[in-house]
Write an enzyme that holds these catalytic residues in place. Structure first.
Site, PDB file in Angstrom:
ATOM      1  N   THR A  39     -48.658  33.420  -5.844  1.00 17.32           N
ATOM      2  CA  THR A  39     -48.677  31.982  -5.382  1.00 17.32           C
ATOM      3  C   THR A  39     -48.265  31.994  -3.895  1.00 17.32           C
ATOM      4  O   THR A  39     -48.736  31.136  -3.308  1.00 17.32           O
ATOM      5  CB  THR A  39     -47.628  31.309  -6.258  1.00 17.32           C
ATOM      6  OG1 THR A  39     -48.096  31.144  -7.695  1.00 17.32           O
ATOM      7  CG2 THR A  39     -47.570  29.635  -5.715  1.00 17.32           C
ATOM      8  N   TYR A  53     -53.662  25.476  -8.493  1.00 17.61           N
ATOM      9  CA  TYR A  53     -54.054  26.038  -7.376  1.00 17.61           C
ATOM     10  C   TYR A  53     -54.585  27.789  -7.527  1.00 17.61           C
ATOM     11  O   TYR A  53     -54.610  28.152  -8.642  1.00 17.61           O
ATOM     12  CB  TYR A  53     -52.832  26.261  -6.155  1.00 17.61           C
ATOM     13  CG  TYR A  53     -51.716  27.141  -6.794  1.00 17.61           C
ATOM     14  CD1 TYR A  53     -50.635  26.428  -7.388  1.00 17.61           C
ATOM     15  CD2 TYR A  53     -51.751  28.467  -6.952  1.00 17.61           C
ATOM     16  CE1 TYR A  53     -49.812  26.954  -8.162  1.00 17.61           C
ATOM     17  CE2 TYR A  53     -50.584  29.314  -7.620  1.00 17.61           C
ATOM     18  CZ  TYR A  53     -49.608  28.434  -8.048  1.00 17.61           C
ATOM     19  OH  TYR A  53     -48.565  29.038  -8.771  1.00 17.61           O
ATOM     20  N   SER A  86     -49.824  38.472 -10.139  1.00 23.38           N
ATOM     21  CA  SER A  86     -48.818  39.673 -10.814  1.00 23.38           C
ATOM     22  C   SER A  86     -48.937  39.952 -12.145  1.00 23.38           C
ATOM     23  O   SER A  86     -48.615  41.035 -12.388  1.00 23.38           O
ATOM     24  CB  SER A  86     -47.271  39.313 -10.370  1.00 23.38           C
ATOM     25  OG  SER A  86     -46.943  38.189 -11.070  1.00 23.38           O
ATOM     26  N   THR A 119     -44.897  35.484  -9.048  1.00 25.08           N
ATOM     27  CA  THR A 119     -43.432  35.417  -9.582  1.00 25.08           C
ATOM     28  C   THR A 119     -43.553  36.037 -10.870  1.00 25.08           C
ATOM     29  O   THR A 119     -42.505  36.221 -11.795  1.00 25.08           O
ATOM     30  CB  THR A 119     -43.172  33.775  -9.838  1.00 25.08           C
ATOM     31  OG1 THR A 119     -44.301  33.073 -10.444  1.00 25.08           O
ATOM     32  CG2 THR A 119     -42.955  33.254  -8.284  1.00 25.08           C
ATOM     33  N   ASP A 120     -44.830  36.053 -11.503  1.00 26.60           N
ATOM     34  CA  ASP A 120     -44.908  36.371 -13.112  1.00 26.60           C
ATOM     35  C   ASP A 120     -44.112  37.606 -13.351  1.00 26.60           C
ATOM     36  O   ASP A 120     -43.601  37.862 -14.173  1.00 26.60           O
ATOM     37  CB  ASP A 120     -46.493  36.211 -13.739  1.00 26.60           C
ATOM     38  CG  ASP A 120     -46.987  34.925 -13.733  1.00 26.60           C
ATOM     39  OD1 ASP A 120     -47.982  34.755 -14.223  1.00 26.60           O
ATOM     40  OD2 ASP A 120     -46.050  33.986 -13.285  1.00 26.60           O
ATOM     41  N   LYS A 192     -37.361  35.504 -14.387  1.00 25.11           N
ATOM     42  CA  LYS A 192     -37.974  34.051 -14.307  1.00 25.11           C
ATOM     43  C   LYS A 192     -37.774  33.526 -15.469  1.00 25.11           C
ATOM     44  O   LYS A 192     -37.897  33.584 -16.588  1.00 25.11           O
ATOM     45  CB  LYS A 192     -39.495  34.233 -14.196  1.00 25.11           C
ATOM     46  CG  LYS A 192     -40.297  32.989 -13.759  1.00 25.11           C
ATOM     47  CD  LYS A 192     -41.708  33.243 -13.423  1.00 25.11           C
ATOM     48  CE  LYS A 192     -42.600  32.066 -13.283  1.00 25.11           C
ATOM     49  NZ  LYS A 192     -43.868  32.156 -13.022  1.00 25.11           N
ATOM     50  N   GLU A 313     -26.651  44.702 -35.188  1.00 23.25           N
ATOM     51  CA  GLU A 313     -27.743  44.073 -36.301  1.00 23.25           C
ATOM     52  C   GLU A 313     -28.303  45.374 -37.113  1.00 23.25           C
ATOM     53  O   GLU A 313     -28.442  44.964 -38.395  1.00 23.25           O
ATOM     54  CB  GLU A 313     -29.027  43.596 -35.621  1.00 23.25           C
ATOM     55  CG  GLU A 313     -28.704  41.883 -35.145  1.00 23.25           C
ATOM     56  CD  GLU A 313     -28.612  40.891 -36.437  1.00 23.25           C
ATOM     57  OE1 GLU A 313     -27.949  40.068 -36.682  1.00 23.25           O
ATOM     58  OE2 GLU A 313     -29.401  41.384 -37.438  1.00 23.25           O
TER      59      GLU A 313
HETATM   60  N1  DGL Z   1     -50.578  34.232 -11.305  1.00 24.54           N
HETATM   61  C1  DGL Z   1     -48.914  34.169 -10.990  1.00 24.54           C
HETATM   62  C2  DGL Z   1     -48.568  35.509 -10.354  1.00 24.54           C
HETATM   63  O1  DGL Z   1     -49.123  35.990  -9.456  1.00 24.54           O
HETATM   64  C3  DGL Z   1     -48.724  33.102 -10.155  1.00 24.54           C
HETATM   65  C4  DGL Z   1     -47.397  32.818 -10.261  1.00 24.54           C
HETATM   66  C5  DGL Z   1     -46.515  32.823  -8.989  1.00 24.54           C
HETATM   67  O2  DGL Z   1     -47.005  33.770  -8.183  1.00 24.54           O
HETATM   68  O3  DGL Z   1     -46.075  31.824  -8.649  1.00 24.54           O
HETATM   69  O4  DGL Z   1     -47.486  35.884 -10.730  1.00 24.54           O
END
Ligand code: DGL
Length: 356
Positions: A39, A53, A86, A119-120, A192, A313
C-alpha cells in the site's frame, strides 16, 4: 618525500573514515531503500479512497521523491526488489530479499536499510530478517495503511521515520524493526492487529520506542536472540523448507493437516484457539503425522498475544510435539522454516522456539 607520502596517507585515512561512517563529505548516514510493493506504493482513484486502491503501483524513485525531507537526515538511494502485494510474497522472495540485505550491510558505504513493504506480511519479513541477517546495522521494514493518494496518507511520515531510524547509530544492534505510526516495534514481536486503522501494528509486550520529529526515544531492548547473536545466516541458507499453517477453531477436521502432509510439508503449525488447544478428534491424527516424520508445532491464534505452554493443553513431551511459545502462527512458520534448515531434532527445535 616524507611529507608527500604522509599527506597521501592522511588523505586516504580521512576518506576511509568518512566512507566507513557512510558520510562521504556530508556527515549524513547512507540509507538504502529496498522497495517491494504494498500500500505504501499504492494509488487510489480519489483522495477519499483510503481503503480502496491498487497496491504496488508507485516505483521506488517516486516514493523517495515524495519525501524530499529525507535528504536532510540521510543520503538515500533506492532499489526496486519486487512490486507486489505482500500477501503474494513467497519463500524464494524472502530469500532474494534477505540475500540482498545481507550483501548491502557488508558494504562500508551503507549504514542502514529500509524495506518498503505491504502490511499483510510485514511481520513475517521483519522477523525473517531478524533471524538470518548478521549485522548490527539497523534494518527497518516500513509500510502504510493508506495509499499516498488518500487524505491523511500515513506513508510519507512512516517512510521519513523509517529512514531516521535506519540511519541512527542508537538503533544499531537492536534487531530489525517495523516503524509505523511513530512507533518503533521489534520485527520479532510486532504483528498486524487491526487492518483498517493507521495504528495497525502492535507488539503484545510493547514497542521498543518512538520516533518523533527525527529523534528516537528508546524504552526497551529485545531480549530474544537476533541478527549477530543468531545461529542462522542467510548466506549459508539455500532454500526454506515447506512449513504450512492449519487454522483450527470449533468443528475442526483433519483434511488440511493430511493435505499438507501429502504435499510434503516438513512441519505443520497448528494455529489453535487459546493455549494452542487441539481437538480430541485431531490428537490421534497429529500423532500419526508426527510418526511419519512431520513436526507438529502448537501455536495460538489468540490475537493480542498468547503463550502456548509446553505440556499445558497437551502432553507435548509424550507426543514429541513442539510449542511456539508466544509466536503467532505466521511467525512460527517463519521460525520453523529457518530452524529446519539447521536441525530436525525436536529438543533442538524447541530450544530455538524458546530462544528466538
Ligand atoms: N495487498 C496488501 C499488502 O501488500 C495491502 C496492504 C498494505 O500494504 O497495507 O500487504
Amino acid at each position: 618525500m616524507f611529507r608527500k607520502t604522509f599527506a597521501k596517507w592522511a588523505l586516504v585515512m580521512a576518506s576511509a573514515m568518512l566512507l566507513s561512517h557512510g558520510a562521504l563529505g556530508q556527515g549524513k548516514p547512507n540509507v538504502v531503500i529496498l522497495a517491494t510493493g504494498g500500500t505504501i506504493a499504492g494509488a487510489g482513484a480519489d483522495v477519499t479512497n483510503s481503503a480502496t486502491y491498487q497496491a504496488a503501483k508507485v516505483p521506488v524513485d517516486k516514493l523517495i521523491a515524495s519525501v524530499p525531507q529525507m535528504a536532510n537526515v540521510a543520503n538515500v538511494r533506492g532499489e526496486q526488489i519486487f512490486q507486489i502485494g505482500s500477501e503474494s510474497l513467497r519463500n524464494d522472495n524472502l530469500m532474494t530479499l534477505g540475500k540482498r540485505v545481507s550483501a548491502l550491510v557488508k558494504q562500508n558505504d551503507v549504514d542502514g536499510i529500509v524495506i518498503t513493504h505491504g502490511t499483510d506480511t510485514t511481520e513475517e519479513t521483519a522477523y525473517f530478517l531478524n533471524l538470518v541477517v548478521k549485522t548490527e546495522k539497523p534494518i527497518v521494514v516500513v509500510a502504510s495503511m493508506r495509499p499516498g493518494t488518500a487524505m491523511s496518507a500515513d506513508g510519507t511520515l512512516n517512510l521519513y521515520n523509517a529512514v531516521v531510524v535506519a540511519g541512527s547509530k542508537d538503533a544499531r544492534g537492536r534487531g530489525t524493526f517495523v516503524v509505523m505510526n511513530d512507533e518503533i516495534n521489534s520485527g520479532r514481536d510486532v504483528s498486524k492487529m487491526v487492518n483498517i486503522r493507521p495504528e495497525a501494528f502492535k507488539s503484545p509486550w510493547g514497542a521498543l520506542g518512538m520516533v518523533v520529529e527525527g529523534k528516537n526515544y528508546w524504552f526497551r531492548k529485545l531480549d530474544k536472540r537476533h541478527t549477530t547473536n543468531s545461529e542462522f545466516d542467510i548466506d549459508k541458507i539455500d532454500a526454506l523448507p515447506l512449513v504450512e499453517i492449519a487454522y483450527a477453531g470449533g468443528n475442526v477436521n483433519d483434511t488440511a493437516y493430511r493435505a499438507f502432509a501429502n504435499a510434503g510439508a516438513k512441519a505443520i503449525i497448528h494455529a489453535g484457539p487459546g493455549n494452542g488447544s487441539v481437538a480430541a478428534t485431531l490428537v490421534p491424527v497429529l500423532q500419526e503425522l508426527r510418526g511419519k516424520g512431520l513436526h507438529i508445532i502448537r501455536s495460538s491464534h489468540v490475537n493480542a498475544g498468547g503463550f502456548v505452554l509446553r505440556n499445558g493443553e497437551q502432553p507435548d513431551d509424550k507426543y514429541d510435539w513442539i510449542v511456539a511459545h508466544d509466536l503467532n502462527p505466521q511467525k512460527a512458520r517463519i521460525l520453523a522454516s529457518v530452524a529446519l534448515t539447521a536441525t530436525g531434532d525436536t529438543k533442538e527445535l524447541q530450544r530455538i522456539f524458546m530462544e528466538y
